[in-house]
Scaffold this motif. Structure first.
Motif, PDB file in Angstrom:
ATOM      1  N   ALA A  29       0.832  -1.205   0.000  1.00 38.21           N
ATOM      2  CA  ALA A  29       0.000   0.000   0.000  1.00 38.21           C
ATOM      3  C   ALA A  29       0.865   1.253   0.000  1.00 38.21           C
ATOM      4  N   GLY A  30       1.929   1.229   0.773  1.00 43.99           N
ATOM      5  CA  GLY A  30       2.812   2.383   0.857  1.00 43.99           C
ATOM      6  C   GLY A  30       3.564   2.680  -0.426  1.00 43.99           C
ATOM      7  N   HIS A  31       3.679   1.668  -1.286  1.00 45.85           N
ATOM      8  CA  HIS A  31       4.410   1.860  -2.544  1.00 45.85           C
ATOM      9  C   HIS A  31       3.505   1.784  -3.765  1.00 45.85           C
ATOM     10  N   GLY A  32       2.191   1.783  -3.531  1.00 42.64           N
ATOM     11  CA  GLY A  32       1.237   1.871  -4.632  1.00 42.64           C
ATOM     12  C   GLY A  32       1.178   0.656  -5.540  1.00 42.64           C
ATOM     13  N   LEU A  33       1.449  -0.541  -5.003  1.00 39.09           N
ATOM     14  CA  LEU A  33       1.320  -1.734  -5.840  1.00 39.09           C
ATOM     15  C   LEU A  33      -0.134  -1.937  -6.227  1.00 39.09           C
ATOM     16  N   PRO A  34      -0.380  -2.379  -7.442  1.00 37.79           N
ATOM     17  CA  PRO A  34      -1.766  -2.647  -7.851  1.00 37.79           C
ATOM     18  C   PRO A  34      -2.412  -3.681  -6.932  1.00 37.79           C
ATOM     19  N   HIS A  35      -3.695  -3.516  -6.662  1.00 42.70           N
ATOM     20  CA  HIS A  35      -4.423  -4.392  -5.740  1.00 42.70           C
ATOM     21  C   HIS A  35      -4.312  -5.861  -6.161  1.00 42.70           C
ATOM     22  N   LYS A  36      -4.510  -6.143  -7.440  1.00 34.90           N
ATOM     23  CA  LYS A  36      -4.455  -7.528  -7.922  1.00 34.90           C
ATOM     24  C   LYS A  36      -3.080  -8.134  -7.662  1.00 34.90           C
ATOM     25  N   VAL A  37      -2.031  -7.375  -7.903  1.00 32.96           N
ATOM     26  CA  VAL A  37      -0.663  -7.841  -7.655  1.00 32.96           C
ATOM     27  C   VAL A  37      -0.478  -8.123  -6.167  1.00 32.96           C
ATOM     28  N   THR A  38      -0.945  -7.215  -5.328  1.00 30.20           N
ATOM     29  CA  THR A  38      -0.829  -7.388  -3.882  1.00 30.20           C
ATOM     30  C   THR A  38      -1.498  -8.683  -3.440  1.00 30.20           C
ATOM     31  N   MET A  39      -2.699  -8.942  -3.914  1.00 29.85           N
ATOM     32  CA  MET A  39      -3.430 -10.148  -3.519  1.00 29.85           C
ATOM     33  C   MET A  39      -2.723 -11.413  -4.012  1.00 29.85           C
ATOM     34  N   GLN A  40      -2.212 -11.383  -5.235  1.00 26.76           N
ATOM     35  CA  GLN A  40      -1.511 -12.554  -5.773  1.00 26.76           C
ATOM     36  C   GLN A  40      -0.222 -12.835  -4.998  1.00 26.76           C
ATOM     37  N   VAL A  41       0.524 -11.796  -4.687  1.00 26.19           N
ATOM     38  CA  VAL A  41       1.768 -11.971  -3.933  1.00 26.19           C
ATOM     39  C   VAL A  41       1.455 -12.432  -2.506  1.00 26.19           C
TER      40      VAL A  41
END
Length: 139
Positions: A29-41
């Motif tokens: 969140a602090g580095h603006g990763l896309p939501h879909k990428v965050t969930m997959q990781v």
């Protein structure tokens, strides 16, 4: 954003996985990763970390799991290191049984399959008694 890092050391306990996921979610969140990428990781990190905790240390005892996450301009590298039993999940884990209904399948066996599907690169190596598991996600 490029070059940002998150480094954590976990004990080999399942409750530590929640700490990893919370730290990664805040980092993303602090580095603006896309939501879909965050969930997959998050899914991949959870599967890999839980497998290490559950299977790498059959003799018990306290062990450390080192997690390093490095952010590039368009990718994230996830490195997990542990001193557990040598095991290459990407070469040695049996393929999941995807036949039949969900109710008919045995529990487990999908984690490594999901990691392969969610991440763009996966690799394992053993060096000096240490397991090194790497997963890369691009966007």
């Amino acid at each position: 954003m490029d070059g940002a890092r998150l480094d954590l050391v976990l004990d080999n306990r399942t409750d530590e996985v929640a700490r990893l996921l919370a730290a990664f979610e805040a980092f993303a969140a602090g580095h603006g990763l896309p939501h879909k990428v965050t969930m997959q990781v998050m899914l991949a990190l959870e599967e890999l970390a839980v497998n290490i905790v559950r299977h790498a240390f059959p003799e018990g005892g306290r062990h450390r799991i080192e997690i390093g996450l490095e952010l590039g301009a368009d990718h994230l590298v996830c490195d997990l290191r542990d001193d557990g039993l040598a095991f290459d999940p990407f070469a040695q884990a049996p393929p999941p049984d995807l036949t039949g209904s969900t109710a008919e399948r045995r529990v487990g066996g999908l984690g490594v399959h999901l990691v392969r599907r969610m991440m763009d690169e996966v690799a394992y190596r053993r060096d000096g008694g240490i397991n090194h598991t790497r997963a890369v996600k691009r966007w």
